[in-house]
Design an enzyme around this catalytic site. Structure first.
Site, mmCIF file in Angstrom:
data_model
loop_
_atom_site.group_PDB
_atom_site.id
_atom_site.type_symbol
_atom_site.label_atom_id
_atom_site.label_comp_id
_atom_site.label_asym_id
_atom_site.label_seq_id
_atom_site.Cartn_x
_atom_site.Cartn_y
_atom_site.Cartn_z
ATOM 1 N N HIS A 205 11.610 36.452 -31.442
ATOM 2 C CA HIS A 205 10.808 35.209 -31.349
ATOM 3 C C HIS A 205 9.312 35.473 -31.482
ATOM 4 C CE1 HIS A 205 14.305 32.886 -30.378
ATOM 5 N NE2 HIS A 205 14.528 33.500 -29.229
ATOM 6 N N ASP B 36 21.636 37.090 -33.637
ATOM 7 C CA ASP B 36 21.445 36.536 -32.299
ATOM 8 C C ASP B 36 21.768 35.036 -32.341
ATOM 9 O OD1 ASP B 36 19.696 37.217 -29.563
ATOM 10 O OD2 ASP B 36 19.525 35.109 -30.180
HETATM 11 C C1 6XA Z 1 14.731 29.428 -23.648
HETATM 12 C C2 6XA Z 1 15.776 30.364 -24.135
HETATM 13 C C3 6XA Z 1 15.248 31.698 -24.541
HETATM 14 C C4 6XA Z 1 16.247 32.393 -25.401
HETATM 15 C C5 6XA Z 1 15.887 33.802 -25.693
HETATM 16 C C6 6XA Z 1 16.851 34.469 -26.605
HETATM 17 N N1 6XA Z 1 14.129 29.807 -22.433
HETATM 18 N N2 6XA Z 1 16.511 34.606 -27.857
HETATM 19 O O1 6XA Z 1 17.924 34.924 -26.282
HETATM 20 O O2 6XA Z 1 17.250 35.224 -28.746
HETATM 21 ZN ZN ZN Z 2 19.088 34.785 -28.232
#
Ligand code: 6XA
Ligand code: ZN
Length: 328
Positions: free
Chosen positions: A145, A181
């Site tokens: 991210h 993912d």
């Molecule tokens: C929102 C969800 C964060 C997801 C993080 C994740 N707080 N990204 O697993 O691949």
């Molecule tokens: Zn994720």
């Protein structure tokens, strides 16, 4: 701690995840577990803005200088119509300036963890460059991210993007990055969106209804030089092996057609049916099948750990991909 469903709660992305995966690598006798070597931040600054990377180690000292402890977390962002061309001086402003959500939080040890995760990715990349068929970078925190100048969703430095660029800088002409993912790798997409030398393929929960919401639709195919080198497969809640594997097969065909010199896999196992924050329905027996299919691509492969929060099974599932790969 993280902000989730209106409450500040213990974060899902916790140290035990890495320990459990490591224990499974050991019990499956997958191969030597090597320590990482220290790297300077030069490789990070090839894909991230220099000021963003320099900010990360400064967060906790700036937070502590305000007399604060606990969790450093942003709460104000330069959204549409506000000024994002002026960098604030206060830590609360800076946290918002360099993030897209409240999900990349700091405690005292966070920078050290970010740096270790980065070192792990580059150390594993070096093994593949040196001729290993594959390596697994057991990165924590994850990275996909994190964009050029933003963090979010437990991610600070984009480990997979750093490694992809590192391979390019080491002479690989074409690199493919396959992100499996559950969540769209918005940072990775942003970093390479206008480039044709790094193919990015993403399978994920449909951003119409799933985090990170503001990127990851099927019509995002790259721009400029990068037109045609970004592929998104947004999938509905409840997607199980049948639907997932169909998209995966298509994504693998895109990778094969691109004929890269090296493949990076952003390996998240939050596609699992029991993942506490996700909505796909893969079962443990599916993960070795994923690994076997990736192996069939016949490419030098670097697996980079991303998400997966069902801690009881995170080791079995992540390592399941790797053992499947070894068989394939
Ligand atoms: C929102 C969800 C964060 C997801 C993080 C994740 N707080 N990204 O697993 O691949
Ligand atoms: Zn994720």
């Amino acid at each position: 701690m993280e902000l989730i469903s209106g409450a500040i709660m213990p974060g899902f992305e916790k140290p035990a995840r890495a320990e459990i995966i490591k224990a499974r690598v050991e019990s499956e006798k997958l191969g030597p577990i090597l320590p990482s070597a220290e790297h300077d931040l030069g490789a990070a600054k090839r894909v991230h803005a220099e000021d963003f990377i320099d900010f990360l180690p400064a967060v906790w000292p700036m937070w502590a200088a305000e007399g604060r402890s606990g969790t450093a977390m942003p709460f104000s962002w330069p959204t549409r119509g506000l000024r994002d061309d002026v960098r604030p001086r206060h830590i609360d402003g800076l946290l918002g300036f360099y993030s897209f959500d409240a999900g990349a939080n700091f405690v005292a040890g966070t920078w050290s963890a970010i740096k270790s995760s980065y070192d792990v990715a580059l150390s594993a990349a070096e093994l593949v460059k040196a001729g290993e068929r594959a390596a697994f970078a057991l990165c924590r925190p994850p990275g996909h991210h994190a964009g050029r100048a933003f963090m979010g969703g437990y991610c600070f430095i984009n480990n997979a993007a750093v490694a992809a660029q590192w391979f390019r800088d080491q002479g690989a002409a074409k690199v493919a990055l396959l992100d499996i993912d559950y969540h769209h790798g918005n940072g990775t997409q942003q970093i390479f969106y206008e480039r044709s030398d790094v193919l990015v393929v993403n399978l994920h929960g449909d951003p119409m209804v799933e985090y990170p919401f503001f990127l990851g639709h099927a019509d995002e195919n790259g721009a400029g030089e990068g037109e045609g080198f970004n592929h998104n497969y947004p999938l509905p809640f409840g997607t199980a092996w049948e639907g997932w594997s169909e998209a995966f097969e298509d994504g693998c065909a895109k990778v094969a057609a691109y004929a890269p010199d090296v493949l990076l896999v952003s390996l998240g196992v939050d596609t699992f049916e029991k993942d506490p924050i996700s909505q796909f329905k893969l079962v443990s027996g599916d993960y070795p099948k994923i690994g076997r299919r990736i192996a069939k691509l016949g490419l030098p492969t670097l697996f980079v750990m991303e998400g997966g929060y069902a801690v009881d099974e995170v080791g079995v599932n992540a390592v399941g991909v790797l053992t499947g790969f070894e068989e394939g």
